[in-house]
Design a protein around this motif. Structure first.
Motif, short mmCIF file in Angstrom:
data_model
loop_
_atom_site.label_atom_id
_atom_site.label_comp_id
_atom_site.label_asym_id
_atom_site.label_seq_id
_atom_site.Cartn_x
_atom_site.Cartn_y
_atom_site.Cartn_z
N PHE A 33 -2.21 8.97 19.36
CA PHE A 33 -0.84 9.11 18.89
C PHE A 33 -0.76 10.06 17.69
CE2 PHE A 33 2.39 7.93 15.79
CZ PHE A 33 3.54 8.19 16.53
N ILE A 34 -1.67 9.92 16.75
CA ILE A 34 -1.67 10.79 15.58
C ILE A 34 -1.84 12.25 16.00
CG2 ILE A 34 -2.96 11.44 13.49
CD1 ILE A 34 -3.45 8.37 13.10
N GLY A 35 -2.75 12.52 16.93
CA GLY A 35 -2.91 13.88 17.45
C GLY A 35 -1.63 14.38 18.09
N TYR A 36 -0.99 13.52 18.87
CA TYR A 36 0.26 13.89 19.53
C TYR A 36 1.36 14.14 18.50
CZ TYR A 36 4.51 13.39 22.30
OH TYR A 36 5.74 13.58 22.86
N TRP A 37 1.45 13.31 17.47
CA TRP A 37 2.48 13.45 16.43
C TRP A 37 2.36 14.81 15.75
CZ3 TRP A 37 2.94 13.38 10.96
CH2 TRP A 37 4.21 13.06 10.48
N SER A 56 3.02 2.08 12.75
CA SER A 56 3.28 0.72 13.20
C SER A 56 3.54 0.74 14.70
CB SER A 56 4.50 0.18 12.45
OG SER A 56 4.82 -1.12 12.88
N PHE A 57 3.11 -0.33 15.38
CA PHE A 57 3.32 -0.42 16.82
C PHE A 57 4.23 -1.60 17.13
CE2 PHE A 57 2.56 -1.45 21.22
CZ PHE A 57 2.42 -0.21 21.82
N GLU A 58 5.34 -1.30 17.81
CA GLU A 58 6.16 -2.35 18.40
C GLU A 58 6.12 -2.09 19.89
OE1 GLU A 58 9.89 -2.97 16.33
OE2 GLU A 58 8.85 -2.87 14.40
N SER A 59 7.06 -1.31 20.42
CA SER A 59 6.95 -0.93 21.83
C SER A 59 6.29 0.44 21.95
CB SER A 59 8.33 -0.92 22.49
OG SER A 59 9.18 -0.02 21.81
N THR A 60 6.20 1.14 20.83
CA THR A 60 5.53 2.43 20.75
C THR A 60 5.07 2.62 19.31
OG1 THR A 60 5.71 4.80 21.25
CG2 THR A 60 7.62 3.78 20.23
N TRP A 61 4.17 3.56 19.10
CA TRP A 61 3.76 3.89 17.74
C TRP A 61 4.88 4.66 17.05
CZ3 TRP A 61 -0.12 1.65 15.51
CH2 TRP A 61 -1.22 1.23 16.26
N LYS A 62 5.03 4.40 15.75
CA LYS A 62 5.94 5.18 14.91
C LYS A 62 5.27 5.38 13.56
CE LYS A 62 10.37 4.18 16.88
NZ LYS A 62 11.75 4.38 16.62
N VAL A 63 5.43 6.57 13.00
CA VAL A 63 4.92 6.84 11.66
C VAL A 63 5.89 6.23 10.66
CG1 VAL A 63 4.30 8.62 9.98
CG2 VAL A 63 3.68 8.91 12.38
N VAL A 64 5.35 5.37 9.81
CA VAL A 64 6.13 4.66 8.81
C VAL A 64 6.09 5.41 7.47
CG1 VAL A 64 6.30 2.49 7.51
CG2 VAL A 64 5.67 2.47 9.94
N ASP A 65 4.94 6.04 7.19
CA ASP A 65 4.78 6.78 5.94
C ASP A 65 3.61 7.74 6.10
OD1 ASP A 65 5.32 7.57 3.34
OD2 ASP A 65 4.42 5.81 2.40
N THR A 66 3.67 8.82 5.34
CA THR A 66 2.56 9.78 5.31
C THR A 66 2.63 10.55 4.00
OG1 THR A 66 1.39 11.53 6.49
CG2 THR A 66 3.80 11.63 6.52
N GLY A 67 1.51 11.08 3.58
CA GLY A 67 1.48 11.88 2.37
C GLY A 67 0.08 12.39 2.09
N VAL A 68 0.01 13.39 1.24
CA VAL A 68 -1.27 13.99 0.86
C VAL A 68 -2.01 13.03 -0.06
CG1 VAL A 68 -2.39 15.93 -0.34
CG2 VAL A 68 -0.34 16.32 1.04
N ILE A 69 -3.29 12.88 0.17
CA ILE A 69 -4.14 12.08 -0.72
C ILE A 69 -4.59 12.98 -1.85
CG2 ILE A 69 -6.28 10.77 -0.93
CD1 ILE A 69 -6.02 10.18 2.12
N ARG A 70 -4.28 12.62 -3.06
CA ARG A 70 -4.65 13.42 -4.23
C ARG A 70 -5.79 12.77 -4.96
NH1 ARG A 70 -2.39 18.18 -3.33
NH2 ARG A 70 -0.23 18.01 -2.88
#
Length: 141
Positions: A21-25, A127-141
């Motif tokens: 999923f992450i690759g697809y996103w 998060s996964f309910e009926s599909t994956w969804k990105v809830v948050d993302t950001g650069v790691i500093r």
């Protein structure tokens, strides 16, 4: 460019499914940057994800009024995650390499200043309910 199709594995609530999923996103992100079409990203990102909204707005803005970009393609050579069975949300560290981006106006003149290539580590919470969804993302500093 055709709209990317979600791999079957990316529909699974599993560690391998989340990785796919992450690759697809990110593939949808490349598509959005190239076309300005953020419909796929918006359905697979929660409204609370401020960075997701920023990415979508940037893709739309880059193609507004005939503008376009050259470069900017993202690749993700590495994903690390700790999978906790039974949890609905999972966190992954993702190496995100983005090509340099040149911005052009509709008349072919260079638009805003170019962005250099980057090689960053991002965190993605999905998060996964009926599909994956990105809830948050950001650069790691």
């Amino acid at each position: 460019m055709p709209v990317p199709v979600m791999p079957e594995l990316a529909k699974e609530n599993s560690k391998a499914g989340l990785e796919a999923f992450i690759g697809y996103w990110y593939e949808l992100g490349n598509y959005a940057d190239e076309t300005g079409d953020v419909s796929g990203l918006s359905t697979l990102s929660t409204p609370e994800c401020k960075a997701c909204t920023h990415f979508q707005n940037a893709a739309v803005d880059s193609s507004k009024n005939g503008r376009w970009i050259v470069g900017g393609k993202v690749s993700i050579p590495r994903i690390e995650m700790a999978w906790n069975a039974g949890e609905t949300a999972h966190q992954a560290k993702v190496q995100v390499i983005q090509e340099a981006i040149t911005y052009y106006n509709a008349d072919g003149t260079e638009g805003r200043p170019a962005d250099a290539a980057t090689n960053d580590a991002f965190v993605i919470v999905a998060s996964f309910e009926s599909t994956w969804k990105v809830v948050d993302t950001g650069v790691i500093r």
